[in-house]
Design a protein around this motif. Structure first.
Motif, PDB file in Angstrom:
ATOM      1  N   GLU A 197       7.123  27.447  -5.416  1.00  0.00           N
ATOM      2  CA  GLU A 197       7.072  27.712  -6.977  1.00  0.00           C
ATOM      3  C   GLU A 197       6.414  26.568  -7.364  1.00  0.00           C
ATOM      4  O   GLU A 197       5.828  26.353  -8.670  1.00  0.00           O
ATOM      5  CB  GLU A 197       8.503  27.988  -7.291  1.00  0.00           C
ATOM      6  CG  GLU A 197       8.047  28.797  -8.838  1.00  0.00           C
ATOM      7  CD  GLU A 197       7.548  30.157  -8.804  1.00  0.00           C
ATOM      8  OE1 GLU A 197       6.419  30.377  -8.869  1.00  0.00           O
ATOM      9  OE2 GLU A 197       8.468  31.039  -8.150  1.00  0.00           O
TER      10      GLU A 197
ATOM     11  N   VAL B 197       3.228  32.869  -6.440  1.00  0.00           N
ATOM     12  CA  VAL B 197       4.353  31.916  -6.238  1.00  0.00           C
ATOM     13  C   VAL B 197       3.599  30.629  -6.049  1.00  0.00           C
ATOM     14  O   VAL B 197       2.926  30.138  -5.234  1.00  0.00           O
ATOM     15  CB  VAL B 197       5.207  32.153  -4.894  1.00  0.00           C
ATOM     16  CG1 VAL B 197       6.299  31.085  -5.127  1.00  0.00           C
ATOM     17  CG2 VAL B 197       6.046  33.458  -5.312  1.00  0.00           C
ATOM     18  N   GLY B 198       3.800  29.612  -7.031  1.00  0.00           N
ATOM     19  CA  GLY B 198       3.166  28.343  -6.930  1.00  0.00           C
ATOM     20  C   GLY B 198       1.715  28.145  -7.984  1.00  0.00           C
ATOM     21  O   GLY B 198       1.655  27.032  -7.963  1.00  0.00           O
ATOM     22  N   MET B 199       1.509  29.311  -8.535  1.00  0.00           N
ATOM     23  CA  MET B 199       0.445  29.320  -9.504  1.00  0.00           C
ATOM     24  C   MET B 199       0.764  28.304 -10.632  1.00  0.00           C
ATOM     25  O   MET B 199      -0.041  27.418 -10.933  1.00  0.00           O
ATOM     26  CB  MET B 199       0.010  30.732  -9.790  1.00  0.00           C
ATOM     27  CG  MET B 199      -1.318  30.760 -10.692  1.00  0.00           C
ATOM     28  SD  MET B 199      -1.757  32.369 -11.466  1.00  0.00           S
ATOM     29  CE  MET B 199      -0.803  32.231 -12.547  1.00  0.00           C
TER      30      MET B 199
ATOM     31  N   GLY C 184       2.977  26.195 -10.895  1.00  0.00           N
ATOM     32  CA  GLY C 184       3.466  24.726 -10.497  1.00  0.00           C
ATOM     33  C   GLY C 184       2.174  23.927 -10.133  1.00  0.00           C
ATOM     34  O   GLY C 184       2.102  22.867 -10.444  1.00  0.00           O
TER      35      GLY C 184
END
Lengths: 97, 994
Positions: free
Chosen positions: B701, B885-887, B889
């Motif tokens: 994330e 997930v991680g976008m 971040g």
């Protein structure tokens, strides 16, 4: 070694079968793209880490493999209750003291 | 005469068989049933060791587990050399070989005893004061000196050949301690039908009944009753009786650790018999019946051999039939020690005097002593002792002051009362309560399902103890409805009286050595000094003086130390505190804790179905997590460099065959599989056609790379996901976490298939020619099956998922077949490969070939702080996606800031120089210290195909530095490098397409 009650298996099983998975009741925001830096910080980095009752996630990784939630007292290291993922935070006496 | 101190009419060993053993090379005789201590005492030997710091001569203090002094080495053979064995616990057997410790050149003449003369130098806290400066002296002078001087026994220098067992057990009632209280509790619990485990640390149950001759239970002498009850319990199906078993640790939710000693008392144990067994017992209720431990008196020179606890002397006499001397003196502040004088006197031993510091002790034992004509010096104190290697006299004077008198003796028994053994109760997190009247810490409120009974609960009356224990056992078994059992029990003996702290002659102004802690050589003066130097809490006093920190954990000494500190601070004992009781109660061997988990059983080893083939073909293996992976396949005369160079050349010239089975594989299935993949990976998946593959990047994330791998779409609702070898479990955990808790509405199933598929990679220009004769039902032409596609069909008659993909930059295939067929298909592919000059290659060549192409390895090029942009993988991020997930971040300020470390290639100016992985990179090697570090080398190899060395590196602002000259400082001088693209070979990527 602690005994942990898996709310899916409905059995107390030894700690060896479980893995801790961090603080519970932190929902991933649905509007991730619009999240401000401050909101992202609160969501991702800030944890309460209280002395006393913590709500935390566990996974019965060597059992049914389900994630569930638990309320545990960090002073006595006792589990007060465990409940299924998605169920509301239980109202426990003594919270916040 | 053999065993001159054995009294034939005393004790219970009777006509036991003689046993020969040696101590420091000298042969002795004892009796079957003796401990090493009782057998040595039977031969008149008191001197068994030298103390830790001052090297003072020391003898047995106790007859049990609390022993601070009598530590010896027991050498069974060259490998079995147990140090720090308590002579009071070790049972003798024929041929037992014991040696004294901490002495040189001999026990009776020891050079280290000079420390005793230099004792002002070693006073409390000397570690913290003496060895402070000069700093350089620590390594060369102080530490070697301390290491040689300190310590007790010597650790064995060979691997432990013994095996150790481990068992889990569950019971209704666990009883720790098999004395009068523990046996009563176990009996009541067993009668009520409970499943009972009773553990006792000694070879036989009985506890204090071993020496307490005045006890009568159920119409029998106490010891006889104990043995009768034990035999009764042992015969019952619902009772497990464990002797030689110590309850050493009390853990959460009534989990208690026991260690059972199985072979140390045997002449020649069977080779497959475990030496010890660790029991992890989960009990519904625990009954603690751990008794009490007698304390010594604290007075000047109270540590000479021959000075011991009164209860110990009674044990040696009443159980082992051994007198500890011919002319024995007593020094006490309590009642129980008087009984020692009476027992000895009745056995014909002369009593030099009974010295009791109380002015007017009363009771039948006092009257009896007087009637027997023993000199009773009440209101007197022992203020000194004489004798070098054995006590020979005591100095006595009235407590109120007056003339000192010397009395000759050859043993001195002391008692200052009893400390309840609350160790396990305290470990269970129960709170201790100080009873001011009796000056004892007693169990207070329990926080676990347990109850303390008998002496450990402060009960000093046998009748009450037995009644209380029966009730506890009965209730612990849930037998409330039944009738409470009763047993008549009474004792003529009294355990009342006692004192804490220093006695006469060891007061505040005294400079005498009045030992509190024998094993760590801590005196009353040391404790006072600690307080004078500012220590206020007992925790600080303990660490400053080391009192209670030896292997005996201060069982006999802690209360004295606490009382002296409290007196100095002029505060009540509970306010000064009590040091924490920690597991283990007595030392536990590493062997018992490790159990079978050593050597081959230390960790599982994972091997692929092709492992044996690789082994047969000379592979050298490397460990990758738990996997054994073929590293390279050296041919005759080849070293690693030559083998890898040949493998690298061969793959690009014809083909190579590689075992890729260890890759993680996850089957993502369900109507929402593509949506789920969109969320888990940076890439777009919805439009990926069935039969096509894509290189996927997974983030956490926070926006950093978590894993990567090629994913094939087998159907609209089915993806075959591969992960890194090491990442397989955590990637599945990561996916499950999101699926179960964040996206529970998605209809997706995740299944680990890592173990189900064997994977054979065939890479190189000839790869299609090699597999073509084996494949059925799949068109392998470039048009029908281009790079990054997947087909299902048959190979060698078994089903396959055949991927056209490449981690080498060559035309390549990865053949997935059910694991059971892996070896057979591998051999078929190998046979075809040989026709084309292909080689088998290992992980090292795989690494080199992918580095030539600039392909990253997660965990090597990334370290949890590398984004896809940093790694040059921006292309893998779906630009139109609204979430993954991680976008979010990735948009964090620090992740988009300039100057981030980015992946680049490095070429050394000298093409033959191969950089070291992990080496730092700087702009100016001559810059003043601290030299700014720009980054580090992540991968570095000799590239046979390029004809020069290649390296990948993370360098600050690296993407903007193409062509720049940087430096890699090494001990031999800085290496000059040029920043390049990460792709060193076939930059246009034409070879993958054929």
């Amino acid at each position: 070694m602690l005994l942990i009650h898996c709310p899916y298996c409905e059995e107390g099983r030894p700690e060896l079968e479980f893995r801790h998975a961090g603080e519970a009741h932190i929902a991933r925001p649905e509007n991730m793209a619009e999240l401000s830096d401050e909101d992202f910080e609160r969501f991702f980095f800030i944890r309460s880490n209280p002395k006393g009752i913590v709500y935390e996630r566990w996974r019965h990784i060597h059992g049914c493999a389900r994630f569930f939630n638990a309320a545990r007292d960090t002073v006595s290291d006792r589990f007060l209750t465990t409940y299924k993922a998605g169920e509301p935070k239980p109202d426990l006496d003594g919270e916040g003291k | 005469m053999a065993q001159p101190f054995r009294i034939a009419t005393a004790g219970r060993l009777g006509k036991a068989d003689p046993v020969r053993f040696t101590f420091d090379g000298k042969s002795f005789e004892g009796l079957h049933g003796d401990t090493l201590a009782s057998a040595l005492l039977a031969n008149g030997v008191h001197l068994v060791g030298r103390s830790f710091k001052y090297h003072r001569p020391r003898g047995m203090v106790s007859a049990g587990a609390e022993e601070p002094n009598a530590l010896v080495g027991v050498h069974r053979d060259a490998a079995r050399r147990a140090p720090n064995v308590r002579a009071t616990v070790q049972e003798i057997h024929e041929g037992l070989n014991a040696v004294s410790q901490n002495r040189w050149p001999s026990l009776s003449f020891d050079v280290g005893a000079l420390n005793d003369l230099a004792s002002p130098f070693f006073s409390a806290g000397f570690y913290y004061k003496t060895f402070m400066w000069p700093k350089a002296a620590w390594e060369r002078v102080y530490e070697p000196f301390i290491r040689r001087a300190a310590g007790l026994g010597e650790a064995p220098d060979r691997p432990d050949p013994d095996c150790y067992a481990n068992r889990f057990a569950h019971c209704d009632v666990l009883v720790i301690g098999g004395g009068a209280a523990g046996l009563s509790a176990a009996l009541a619990a067993a009668n009520a039908g409970a499943r009972v485990i009773l553990a006792d640390e000694q070879a036989e149950t009985g506890g204090a009944l071993r020496y307490e001759t005045g006890a009568m239970i159920d119409g029998m002498p106490g010891w006889n009753w104990a043995q009768a009850v034990t035999a009764d319990l042992a015969a019952r199906d619902n009772v497990r009786l464990l002797t030689r078993t110590t309850g050493f640790g009390y853990y959460a939710q009534n989990m208690v650790g026991l260690v059972e000693r199985l072979t140390d008392h045997l002449v020649s144990p069977a080779t497959d018999q475990p030496r010890e067994r660790l029991w992890q017992v989960r009990a519904k209720r625990v009954v603690l019946a751990t008794g009490a431990i007698e304390r010594h008196m604290v007075f000047p020179d109270n540590d000479r051999p021959g000075i011991m606890l009164a209860s110990a002397a009674r044990t040696y006499l009443n159980h082992f039939g051994v007198t500890v001397g011919r002319n024995v003196a007593i020094y006490t502040a309590g009642d129980s020690a008087w009984q020692a004088a009476l027992d000895l006197k009745r056995s014909g031993v002369s009593i030099a005097a009974i010295v009791d510091c109380r002015p007017d002790p009363q009771g039948p034992h006092v009257e009896e002593a007087r009637r027997l004509g023993i000199e009773c010096l009440t209101g007197h104190a022992v203020t000194g002792t004489g004798g070098r290697l054995r006590v020979s006299s005591i100095k006595v004077r009235p407590v109120s002051g007056g003339a000192e008198r010397t009395i000759a003796c050859d043993a001195l028994l002391t008692s200052s009362g009893w400390t309840p053994a609350v160790h396990l109760f305290s470990q269970s997190r129960g709170k201790l309560a100080f009873d001011a009247e009796t000056q004892r810490f007693l169990p207070g409120n329990a926080v676990q399902e347990l109850v303390s009974v008998g002496a450990c609960a402060g009960n000093i009356d046998l009748g009450e103890t037995v009644a209380e224990a029966l009730k506890a056992g009965h209730e612990a078994a849930g037998g409330v409805a039944r009738k409470l059992p009763k047993l008549a029990a009474d004792s003529t003996e009294r355990w009342s009286g006692g004192m804490l702290g220093a006695g006469e002659g060891a007061g505040a102004e005294s400079t005498a050595k009045a030992f509190v802690d024998f094993q760590n050589d801590v005196t009353a003066k040391d404790i006072r000094q600690a307080v004078r130097e500012g220590m206020r809490s007992i925790e600080h006093v303990k660490r400053f003086t080391t009192t209670g920190m030896a292997t005996d954990q201060g069982k006999t000494s802690n209360m004295h130390g606490l009382a002296i500190a409290a007196e100095m601070l002029d505060r009540p004992i509970p306010e000064v505190g009590l040091t924490t009781f920690r597991a283990p109660y007595t030392p536990v061997t590493f062997g018992a804790l490790v159990g079978h988990g050593k050597g081959r059983l230390f960790e599982p080893v994972r091997r692929t179905p092709m492992h044996d083939w690789a082994e047969a073909h000379g592979a050298v293996f490397e460990d990758v997590g738990q996997w054994k992976r073929a590293w390279y396949f050296p041919q005759a005369g080849e070293d690693m460099h030559a083998a890898v160079a040949r493998e690298c050349r061969t793959v690009r010239q014809s083909a190579g065959i590689f075992d890729a089975t260890t890759l993680g594989k996850i089957e993502v299935v369900g109507p929402d599989a593509a949506r789920f993949m969109e969320l888990m990976y940076t890439n777009p998946w919805q439009k990926l056609g069935v039969g096509r593959c894509r290189y996927g990047v997974m983030l956490r994330e926070d926006g950093f790379i978590y894993d990567d791998g090629v994913v094939g779409r087998l159907a609209e609702d089915r993806f075959h996901v591969t992960t890194t070898t090491g990442g397989a479990p955590r990637v599945l955990n990561h996916m499950e976490d999101y699926l179960q808790t964040e996206f529970p509405d998605l209809k997706v199933y995740l299944t680990s298939t890592s173990e189900q598929w064997a994977v054979i990679a065939v890479q190189g220009p000839k790869s299609r020619d090699i597999i073509a004769p084996l494949v059925e039902g799949i068109d392998l032409s470039d048009d029908a099956m281009p790079h990054m596609s997947v087909r299902e069909g048959m190979i060698c008659g078994v089903p396959t998922r055949l991927f056209r993909m490449s981690f080498t930059g060559e035309r390549g295939f990865e053949i997935n077949v059910p694991a059971d067929y892996g070896r057979a298909v591998w051999e078929a592919v190998w046979a075809e490969g040989e026709k084309h000059g292909a080689c088998a290659y290992g992980t090292e060549t795989m690494h080199v070939l992918r580095a030539e192409k600039g392909f990253i390895i997660v965990g090597q090029e990334t370290d949890g702080t590398v984004t896809p942009h940093d790694a040059g993988l921006s292309w893998a991020i779906g630009k139109k996606k609204t979430d993954f997930v991680g976008m979010r971040g990735l948009a964090r300020p620090d992740l988009v800031a300039p100057g981030r470390k980015q992946l680049v290639g490095l070429r050394t100016r000298d093409p033959k120089t191969v950089l070291e992985e992990g080496a730092q990179i700087v702009a100016d090697p001559d810059a003043p210290v601290p030299v700014p570090m720009l980054g580090h080398v992540t991968s570095s190899y000799w590239s046979e195909n390029c004809g020069h060395s290649i390296a990948l590196a993370l360098v600050a602002g690296g993407h903007e530095r193409m062509g720049e000259t940087l430096y890699v400082p090494m001990p031999e001088g800085a290496i000059t490098v040029e920043v390049t693209s990460t792709v060193f070979f076939d930059e246009k990527g034409a070879r993958t397409n054929g």
